[in-house]
Design a protein around this motif. Sequence first.
Motif, PDB file in Angstrom:
ATOM      1  N   GLU A 159       0.930  -0.998  -0.329  1.00 44.19           N
ATOM      2  CA  GLU A 159      -0.320   0.260   0.305  1.00 44.19           C
ATOM      3  C   GLU A 159       0.460   0.891   0.285  1.00 44.19           C
ATOM      4  O   GLU A 159       0.761   2.625  -0.478  1.00 44.19           O
ATOM      5  N   ASP A 163      -0.530   0.335  -6.917  1.00 46.82           N
ATOM      6  CA  ASP A 163      -0.870   0.386  -8.947  1.00 46.82           C
ATOM      7  C   ASP A 163       0.771   0.741  -9.709  1.00 46.82           C
ATOM      8  O   ASP A 163       0.475   0.874 -10.979  1.00 46.82           O
ATOM      9  N   GLY A 177      -7.454  -7.461  -1.188  1.00 41.62           N
ATOM     10  CA  GLY A 177      -8.570  -6.800  -1.970  1.00 41.62           C
ATOM     11  C   GLY A 177      -8.970  -7.888  -3.421  1.00 41.62           C
ATOM     12  O   GLY A 177      -7.743  -7.548  -4.109  1.00 41.62           O
ATOM     13  N   LYS A 178      -9.725  -8.356  -3.934  1.00 43.62           N
ATOM     14  CA  LYS A 178     -10.228  -8.796  -5.519  1.00 43.62           C
ATOM     15  C   LYS A 178      -9.363  -7.461  -6.060  1.00 43.62           C
ATOM     16  O   LYS A 178      -8.033  -8.313  -6.851  1.00 43.62           O
ATOM     17  N   GLU A 179      -9.485  -5.923  -6.218  1.00 46.80           N
ATOM     18  CA  GLU A 179      -9.489  -5.716  -6.847  1.00 46.80           C
ATOM     19  C   GLU A 179      -7.771  -5.011  -7.357  1.00 46.80           C
ATOM     20  O   GLU A 179      -7.780  -5.032  -7.994  1.00 46.80           O
ATOM     21  N   ASN A 180      -7.309  -4.949  -5.900  1.00 45.61           N
ATOM     22  CA  ASN A 180      -5.358  -4.647  -5.547  1.00 45.61           C
ATOM     23  C   ASN A 180      -4.545  -5.636  -6.247  1.00 45.61           C
ATOM     24  O   ASN A 180      -3.816  -5.863  -6.880  1.00 45.61           O
ATOM     25  N   GLY A 221      -3.782  -5.966 -14.502  1.00 45.95           N
ATOM     26  CA  GLY A 221      -3.560  -4.403 -15.064  1.00 45.95           C
ATOM     27  C   GLY A 221      -3.330  -3.658 -14.553  1.00 45.95           C
ATOM     28  O   GLY A 221      -2.887  -2.686 -15.889  1.00 45.95           O
ATOM     29  N   ASN A 222      -2.383  -3.582 -13.793  1.00 41.48           N
ATOM     30  CA  ASN A 222      -0.628  -2.243 -14.299  1.00 41.48           C
ATOM     31  C   ASN A 222      -0.301  -3.358 -15.167  1.00 41.48           C
ATOM     32  O   ASN A 222       0.472  -2.202 -15.887  1.00 41.48           O
ATOM     33  N   GLU A 246      -6.278  -8.175  -9.358  1.00 46.54           N
ATOM     34  CA  GLU A 246      -6.068  -8.339 -10.270  1.00 46.54           C
ATOM     35  C   GLU A 246      -5.010  -6.819 -10.993  1.00 46.54           C
ATOM     36  O   GLU A 246      -5.075  -7.200 -11.747  1.00 46.54           O
ATOM     37  N   LYS A 247      -5.040  -5.875 -10.159  1.00 46.68           N
ATOM     38  CA  LYS A 247      -4.053  -4.903 -10.725  1.00 46.68           C
ATOM     39  C   LYS A 247      -3.227  -5.597  -9.945  1.00 46.68           C
ATOM     40  O   LYS A 247      -1.665  -5.192 -11.975  1.00 46.68           O
TER      41      LYS A 247
END
Lengths: 374, 138
Positions: free
Chosen positions: A324, A329, A355-358, A365-366, A360-361
Amino acid sequence: MSTTVLERAPAAQRGTPTPVKLSVIDCDIHPQVKSPAELMPFLPKQWQDYARMFGGLYRQVFSDTLSHPRIAPDVARADAWPPDGSPPGSDVPFMRMQHLDANNVEYGMLMPLNRGPGNQRNLDYGAALASAVNDWQIEKYVKAEPRLRASIVIAHDDPPAAIAEIRKRAGNRNFTQIMMPPKSIEPLGRRRYWPIFEEAVAQNLPIALHVGGVNGFPPTGGGWPSYYIEEQHTNVQGMQGLLTSLVIEGVFERFPDLKVVLVEGGIAWLPALKWRLDKHWKRLKAEAPHLRLAPSEYIRRNIWLTTQPLDEPDRDSDLAETFELVGFDRIMFSTDYPHWDFDEPRFLLGKLKIGKENIEKIFSGNAKALYGLA
Amino acid sequence: MSRRHVVATVDEVKPGTSKLVSAGGRSIALFNVGGSFYALADKCPHESGSLCSGRIVGLAQADEPGRYRLERRGEFVKCPWHGWEFDIRTGQSYCDPSKTRVRAYKAEVESGDELVKGPYVAETFPVTVERNYVVVEI
């Protein structure tokens, strides 16, 4: 009571990995030649003759190897030799089976370290070799396995030649970035390398700095290490020195759109470096008035990092907190396949409660955003 | 209820070597250490490297810097990925003994004439009375 069951042994003397469900972009995969002769057809006749008669020359006594012995031959996983005994990473079908398919790799970034074109003392040979390695990546790897992407290898101590090589490859979407060895004759922030950064920005290509290179200098400020453990850790010290040079010399002030990926240098050291550089900058900025932003702001804007070899604190929550602080990102998944300190995607997933979103990044994603991958 | 699985003939796994076998749907790394057989789950607890392809090693020990000795040769397997070492006899980790252990299974040698008496579930591994077999209990 017990019952006896008769079993037949599997045919192969090697565990077959269970495929992972989550697809990943692996930002550090090492291709390898089956033998040095494999690169010859990609070199002009003049340099084929040169390679046979004289060979490469680095700023060290050994011509084509590293300064320290590693834990394993070819720095490789003990299970990464293809069945025909050829070097790890040199066999595309085996790489596909053992890594790309098994770990559900959507895209893989090739990081060729072969023959170190960027560190060749003979700059013209280095430039020819860089071009050969670039053609070889496409012919051998990308054509056979469209998930793989090549990196533009350059001989960075000859910026005009490096720029010519970048222009030759720019526009070919099979190349996603420019690759330079972080160990160079001078720290990479020095102005002699700025023409290369300018070209990278003009072509909208990130620059990947994968640990390593041979520049003749001890990897620590205190001289040569005695142990591989020490030498391994110099990857972190080296990245800190490199990043400090890029920031303080003003590279990101002059090239605000430059994107730099630090590959295999670790992550956890970054927050501490940002704190310390910011502290020094506040007190000493009269010395470097060209820095209009705090060092941490350039780092946050211009730097990406890859995960492997993952820092392994005792508490997994410490790792999540560190990620974090670095920025979810800015961190991209990598394995270093087929090298011995390979990281498994499932291992990283198990460690991170972010968390799922991070997740995936970091896994894809990144890298998709940085490299413009669909 | 535990089940006993015939996984190999004794001569398939020479002393100082390992073999990947399958028993009850699990991948098992079978080792022969000086004529005795040991079975570990073929999965390193760190990142799941396949232990059957790891090097079989001893323990490098030192009482002080500069004084080294190699002990217990051939009794440890080193994970092919990150080099974590495990005691082949027990599955105990040498890198992180308090927290980490590989699942170890009981492995024994039995003669074919004992095995054919049963009770056993005949699958695909042919047993003949003249030979000796490694039996793993899961």
